[in-house]
Design a protein around this motif. Structure first.
Motif, PDB file in Angstrom:
ATOM      1  N   GLU A   1       4.115  11.948  -2.859  1.00  0.00           N
ATOM      2  CA  GLU A   1       3.029  10.971  -2.938  1.00  0.00           C
ATOM      3  C   GLU A   1       2.019  11.333  -4.021  1.00  0.00           C
ATOM      4  OE1 GLU A   1       1.681  11.003   1.119  1.00  0.00           O
ATOM      5  OE2 GLU A   1       3.214   9.584   1.744  1.00  0.00           O
ATOM      6  N   TRP A   2       2.168  12.512  -4.583  1.00  0.00           N
ATOM      7  CA  TRP A   2       1.206  12.969  -5.604  1.00  0.00           C
ATOM      8  C   TRP A   2       1.477  12.322  -6.956  1.00  0.00           C
ATOM      9  CZ3 TRP A   2      -2.994  15.830  -4.582  1.00  0.00           C
ATOM     10  CH2 TRP A   2      -3.010  16.685  -3.466  1.00  0.00           C
TER      11      TRP A   2
ATOM     12  N   PRO B   1      -8.530  16.004  -7.666  1.00  0.00           N
ATOM     13  CA  PRO B   1      -9.924  15.648  -7.996  1.00  0.00           C
ATOM     14  C   PRO B   1     -10.112  15.267  -9.465  1.00  0.00           C
ATOM     15  CG  PRO B   1      -9.846  17.651  -6.676  1.00  0.00           C
ATOM     16  CD  PRO B   1      -8.435  17.343  -7.050  1.00  0.00           C
TER      17      PRO B   1
ATOM     18  N   HIS C   1       0.841  -1.191   0.000  1.00  0.00           N
ATOM     19  CA  HIS C   1       0.000   0.000   0.000  1.00  0.00           C
ATOM     20  C   HIS C   1       0.867   1.229   0.000  1.00  0.00           C
ATOM     21  CE1 HIS C   1      -3.488  -2.351   1.976  1.00  0.00           C
ATOM     22  NE2 HIS C   1      -3.429  -2.516   0.685  1.00  0.00           N
ATOM     23  N   HIS C   2       1.336   1.591  -1.171  1.00  0.00           N
ATOM     24  CA  HIS C   2       2.085   2.838  -1.241  1.00  0.00           C
ATOM     25  C   HIS C   2       1.061   3.957  -1.268  1.00  0.00           C
ATOM     26  CE1 HIS C   2       5.712   5.076  -1.893  1.00  0.00           C
ATOM     27  NE2 HIS C   2       5.040   5.830  -2.717  1.00  0.00           N
ATOM     28  N   PRO C   3       1.128   4.885  -0.299  1.00  0.00           N
ATOM     29  CA  PRO C   3       0.096   5.922  -0.291  1.00  0.00           C
ATOM     30  C   PRO C   3       0.196   6.801  -1.545  1.00  0.00           C
ATOM     31  CG  PRO C   3       1.817   6.423   1.297  1.00  0.00           C
ATOM     32  CD  PRO C   3       2.106   5.062   0.776  1.00  0.00           C
ATOM     33  N   ILE C   4      -0.938   7.078  -2.117  1.00  0.00           N
ATOM     34  CA  ILE C   4      -0.979   7.923  -3.316  1.00  0.00           C
ATOM     35  C   ILE C   4      -1.953   9.060  -3.066  1.00  0.00           C
ATOM     36  CG2 ILE C   4      -1.685   8.002  -5.744  1.00  0.00           C
ATOM     37  CD1 ILE C   4      -0.866   5.059  -5.935  1.00  0.00           C
ATOM     38  N   ARG C   5      -1.529  10.269  -3.405  1.00  0.00           N
ATOM     39  CA  ARG C   5      -2.442  11.415  -3.323  1.00  0.00           C
ATOM     40  C   ARG C   5      -2.892  11.746  -4.737  1.00  0.00           C
ATOM     41  NH1 ARG C   5       0.399  15.893   0.461  1.00  0.00           N
ATOM     42  NH2 ARG C   5      -1.755  16.572   0.710  1.00  0.00           N
ATOM     43  N   ARG C   6      -4.180  11.917  -4.883  1.00  0.00           N
ATOM     44  CA  ARG C   6      -4.728  12.177  -6.206  1.00  0.00           C
ATOM     45  C   ARG C   6      -5.478  13.503  -6.185  1.00  0.00           C
ATOM     46  NH1 ARG C   6      -5.449   6.603  -5.279  1.00  0.00           N
ATOM     47  NH2 ARG C   6      -4.637   5.266  -6.934  1.00  0.00           N
TER      48      ARG C   6
ATOM     49  N   HIS D   1      -8.074  13.351 -11.250  1.00  0.00           N
ATOM     50  CA  HIS D   1      -7.175  12.238 -11.567  1.00  0.00           C
ATOM     51  C   HIS D   1      -7.728  11.329 -12.665  1.00  0.00           C
ATOM     52  CE1 HIS D   1      -3.973   9.342 -10.597  1.00  0.00           C
ATOM     53  NE2 HIS D   1      -4.873   8.439 -10.942  1.00  0.00           N
TER      54      HIS D   1
END
Lengths: 873, 183
Positions: free
Chosen positions: A516-517, A499, A492-497, A501
């Motif tokens: 993380e983006w 709106p 679970h690599h954290p990913i920031r998305r 995406h």
């Protein structure tokens, strides 16, 4: 039910481990030794020795004696070729005189020789290898637990401690690494009453959690225990539990270790506790004829068990009487001072060593005690206690026999013999810790469990020091070893998305990871070539028509309160108290030494309300920086991070106004909505903040609107812009566009020492302000003090240097390129570079190394595109 | 129409949509009875990002204290922002976890000590690698948490929850099931 061992099917009975099933099927050789490739068989049957390591379902070096056998498992041997029975590399043992202790320090003294032979040594001596598992890579996971009392070890002492704590009403976690609770009472039937009743009482209590088939591999700061749990559920191979306990009770017991005599490693030489496990836990008849090696009456217990199982006990020998085991592959007999005996098993009743590794990790000292004849833990830290055999409460028969021999193996993991230890001491490594590193004894997969006591005793005798003077080697976590996958945990690599995406994905976004983006690097349009073509098309759209980029990763803060302007005046170098409502100003933040920390924009939405943007990576820092300076100020300001709540886009290009006009009633005329102004207005029916700023150098608006309308408004802009030829553009085109405008990216074109004067941004520093952070240092820099270098633009004909290329004078690097691209506008290489201050003059030539060649670039202090800024306005 | 950060996930999971106060929300994922049963007996998760959230420096009626100068107000239905508060509805995605196995699930995602986390408590912790606000508000006697993460982390956290919850057969539930679970 059966599993596959290499190509042979092995039947499984209830309660079997991989090793017990293999042993029952007739297998005696389980592995080959590390150095000499000698055959090795079951020795401890408790997961403490290195002899039964196999590859299970693709995982190498699995201890087969504690791994439950499961239907359909794929088990393979390791470290032997072509087979366990015939290993070509076992020839090595006949050349042992070429490989004494520390031989590669002595032989491979030149780096060139070492690099030539190292791969071959690795191949010969490596333990296990990875191979593709047809069932795929297993999954691992982490979990966190908290307990008032954690008990490690499910033997009689651990069970009693857990019961006592549970009866006091504490939340208890009991950790045991076996398939069932009971410890040695499960297989040493004469040692005590069946603990079944107490186990049932424990399992019935609501405040007790049992972690079975779980090994505690380390005690860390703050009473944190690392626990590895096998097969927590069908979907995971292992679970790593971070267990935080107020009190820790260590009840790890004692484990049996081998005795020293010639050929003490031959297949069929087994510890008495191992053979008791085979008999009582797996109903296996271990052999036909056994010789027992034991002190005094210590052999009686296992002798009775063997007889009951139908094994003939040929003789019981004292450790001083045995000379050697006969047999090369498997035991054929024993040579002793009382004559020769034929047998197929040699049962060793070795000293039982308190399993105190965890206690010494926790901070306890290990002190030699003649009674019981063991290193026992003393000086336990607060909230850590020990109970049962780990404290040394059961006497161990001492008085060992230590032959000096090149076939008496002290460390079976790495084939270190008593002769090797003697050689190491003769070579000058007489301290146990250096002897360990020189001979690698105690450094194998068993982490010293099997050999530590023998190694210390041999060292102690040869150096004529006491056991305490000799001391112990150090137990470090993880012990036992932990699968790397388990440490890594779930994938679970954290990913920031942002709106938009999914809209980007549909448009063909090729992603760029920024922390993380995820940001679109560029959009791959079907049949439109690769990155270069896509970026060129996006660039042209912005310069000639209109482009739209998602800038949602920018940090966004709302700063409210009657002292809001005061705070901004304090932390930024520019002045904001005089910023009129509806205006935007560029903002640079410095530390006390004048170094640039971040940049962004400040928009005044109301007298007491500002909208602040930060760079993508620095948001959290800037937010904390604001809070830090507010803490003791007593000012009326509150800062709210609204980054995730706002979708943010930049619409730019000569046609941007025409596009936006279709979506809002706002007067977009340059007089009504000039450059560096901001408005709050409905855009496509959604409340938005619009700012006229121009990072890419064209007429443009940065638009911030509620994230739940992210895709809706994004799509609406693209639809509205279709008639003008709008294109979405990515980070790569944006970087090129801004570079043509000579706009700086903090962190790319500045480093950890750059101040605004060096970055050619003197205009953002308002030294006439009463006070702001960094003022004193910047005042000094303004008068030339501390300006080491200057950021300049450069144009280079016929080439583009790489980012980071050196600027060179007289063969010495004096500066570096921070950003560079080919400029379609200038039809030349352009970039930004740090150069010595004296070179920061319009038209000055500098030499830059481009792929090994020095080339001339011409310095400019002007933007490369639209130097007057007419297009922005 | 307002869409939560998890809109595309819900779409893929077969959401049947409904509208509430300008939001497009999953009414169910096709099997309300099963969704209710899974939450009652195991653990279920719902997207309640549409809950209004407000932040203020001073405490408000029914607010959760995040820091001495940060208080969070949550209201299910639209209300005018209470005086001195800032509407941060968009900033946070909100999830509702419910069911007797919720603690077991959360233990795989956060190091927060849940053994002393009583009904009515609020805490902040890292959850599935994201900063999260956890509020325990049981639904009658059914263990339940509201979990707030910033919207940009929502999909990542949602995926981690569903993955960690596979051993409990976790399933998302919609507004219809939520109404049934409420006292």
């Amino acid at each position: 039910m059966n599993f596959l061992f290499d190509s042979e099917e092995v039947p499984i009975q209830a309660g079997d481990t991989v090793a017990s099933a293999l042993y029952r099927s007739g297998r005696r050789i389980f592995s080959r030794s590390f150095k000499y490739h000698r055959p090795r068989g079951l020795l401890c049957c408790s997961g403490k020795c290195p002899n039964c390591l196999v590859n299970v379902d693709g995982s190498p070096s699995v201890r087969s004696c504690v791994t439950p056998a499961l239907d359909g498992m794929r088990v393979r041997h390791q470290n032997a070729w072509p087979s366990l029975e015939n290993d070509a590399l076992s020839i090595g043992q006949h050349f042992d005189f070429l490989m004494p202790a520390g031989w590669y320090y002595k032989v491979f003294t030149k780096p060139a020789t070492w690099h030539r032979v190292e791969p071959h040594i690795r191949k010969a001596a490596g333990l296990g290898e990875l191979f593709e598992n047809p069932q795929g890579i297993p999954e691992y996971e982490h979990a966190w637990m908290h307990a008032e009392t954690a008990v490690i070890g499910g033997g009689p002492a651990g069970i009693q401690s857990a019961l006592d704590a549970a009866e006091r009403g504490e939340q208890v976690v009991l950790i045991d690494d076996q398939t069932e609770l009971g410890g040695h009472l499960r297989y040493r039937k004469q040692r005590g009453a069946d603990p079944r009743e107490r186990i049932d009482a424990l399992a019935a209590r609501a405040n007790v959690t049992l972690l079975q088939r779980a090994s505690c591999f380390g005690i860390y700061e703050g009473n944190l225990l690392g626990v590895l749990l096998g097969h927590p559920h069908a979907g995971a191979a292992e679970r790593l539990i971070h267990l935080r306990a107020q009190r820790i009770i260590v009840a790890t017991g004692a484990y049996e270790t081998p005795l020293l005599f010639d050929n003490n490693d031959v297949v069929g030489v087994m510890l008495s506790s191992a053979v008791q496990r085979l008999i009582h836990l797996h109903s296996i008849v271990p052999g036909r004829r056994a010789v027992i090696v034991a002190h005094g009456s210590e052999g009686d217990e296992v002798g009775a068990d063997l007889k009951q199982a139908g094994v003939e006990v040929v003789e019981i020998l004292a450790p001083s009487e045995i000379i050697a085991v006969r047999g090369s592959g498997e035991v054929k007999g024993v040579k002793s001072r009382r004559g020769d005996f034929a047998c197929d098993l040699v049962i060793v009743c070795g000293p039982r060593v308190p399993d105190a590794g965890l206690l010494s990790q926790a901070g306890a000292k290990l002190q030699w005690s003649d009674v019981p004849g063991a290193f026992v833990p003393v000086g336990l830290p607060l909230n850590v206690s020990a109970v049962g055999d780990v404290t040394g409460e059961t006497p161990v028969a001492a008085a060992q026999h230590f032959p000096d021999s090149k076939r008496a193996f002290v460390c079976i993991c790495v084939d270190a013999t008593s002769r090797d230890l003697k050689q190491g001491i003769a070579d000058g490594f007489e301290e146990i810790e250096t002897l360990k590193r020189y001979t690698t004894a105690t450094m194998g997969p068993c982490q010293g469990r099997m050999c530590q006591l023998n190694a210390i005793q041999v060292c102690s005798r040869l150096t004529s020091r006491s056991m305490d003077e000799t001391g112990t080697t150090t137990s470090r976590p993880p012990n036992p070893g932990v699968t790397l996958g388990a440490l890594a945990g779930a994938k679970h690599h954290p990913i920031r998305r942002t709106p938009m995406h999914h809209a980007h994905a549909e448009l063909g976004a090729v992603w760029l990871d920024m922390g993380e983006w995820k940001r679109p690097r560029y959009y791959q349009v079907a049949g439109a070539g690769g990155e270069a073509e896509s970026v060129a098309a996006e660039y042209r759209a912005v310069r000639e028509r209109a482009g739209l980029i998602d800038v949602g990763t920018l940090g966004k803060l709302i700063v409210r309160g009657k002292d809001a302007a005061r705070l901004l005046d304090k932390v930024y170098t520019s002045r904001f108290s005089d910023l009129r409502q509806g205006r935007v100003r560029y903002a640079v933040m410095c530390d006390d030494t004048g170094v640039i920390l971040d940049d962004g924009t400040v928009s005044r939405l109301a007298d007491d309300r500002f909208f602040v943007t930060t760079t993508t990576g620095n948001l959290d820092f800037v937010h904390q920086w604001f809070d830090w300076w507010l803490v003791a100020s007593g000012w009326d300001v509150s800062v709210t991070n609204v980054t995730g709540g706002l979708a943010s886009v930049n619409l730019a290009g000569p046609k941007a106004r025409d596009v936006l006009r279709k979506l809002t009633d706002l007067d977009l005329d340059p007089k009504a909505f000039p450059y560096m102004a901001c408005r709050e207005a409905q855009t496509f029916g959604v409340p938005a903040i619009l700012m006229r700023i121009g990072f890419v150098g064209e007429t443009g608006w940065e638009i911030h609107y509620p994230a739940e309308h992210g895709e809706e408004v994004w799509n609406a802009i693209l639809v509205a812009g279709a008639e003008f030829g709008i294109l979405p553009f990515g980070v790569e085109a944006q970087r090129l566009l801004r570079l043509e405008k000579r706009h700086v990216i903090v962190g790319v074109d500045t480093d950890a020492l750059t101040n605004p004067f060096e970055a050619d941004m003197a205009w953002v520093v308002k030294l006439d302000k009463e006070d702001f952070i960094g003022k004193a240092a910047l005042a000094r820099a303004a008068s030339g003090g501390g300006v080491r270098e200057k950021l300049v633009g450069f144009v280079m004909e016929g080439g583009v240097p790489e980012d980071g290329a050196p600027v060179v004078i007289g063969g010495i690097p004096v500066g570096r390129v921070t950003s560079s691209r080919y400029s379609p506008h200038r039809k030349a290489g352009i970039g930004l570079a740090f150069v010595p201050p004296e070179l920061a003059a319009e038209g000055a030539p500098v030499r830059v190394r481009v792929r090994g060649q020095l080339r001339t670039a011409i310095v400019t202090m002007q933007p490369f595109y639209d130097a007057e800024g007419a297009r922005l306005r | 129409m307002k869409r939560s950060a998890l809109h595309h996930h819900h779409q893929k999971a077969g959401a049947l949509w409904t509208q509430l106060d300008g939001w497009e929300l999953p009414a169910s994922f096709g099997a309300v009875e099963q969704e209710v049963a899974q939450a009652r007996e195991g653990v279920g998760v719902a997207d309640i990002s549409y809950f209004r959230k407000f932040e203020s420096a001073a405490p408000q009626t029914g607010s959760w204290k995040l820091a001495s100068n940060r208080h969070l107000v949550m209201r299910e239905r639209p209300v005018a922002p209470p005086d001195g508060t800032l509407d941060i509805t968009s900033v946070y995605a909100a999830l509702l976890l419910a069911g007797p196995q919720t603690n077991e699930l959360l233990r795989k995602l956060t190091s927060l000590n849940l053994s002393h986390f009583a009904n009515g408590n609020c805490a902040q912790a890292s959850l599935a690698h994201a900063h999260a606000i956890l509020i325990r508000e049981d639904l009658d006697r059914l263990l339940s948490y509201k979990v707030l993460v910033t919207r940009d982390y929502a999909e990542s956290v949602w995926e981690s929850i569903l993955h960690a919850g596979r051993e409990f057969h976790i399933a998302p539930f919609g507004l219809n099931a939520l109404d049934r679970l409420r006292p």
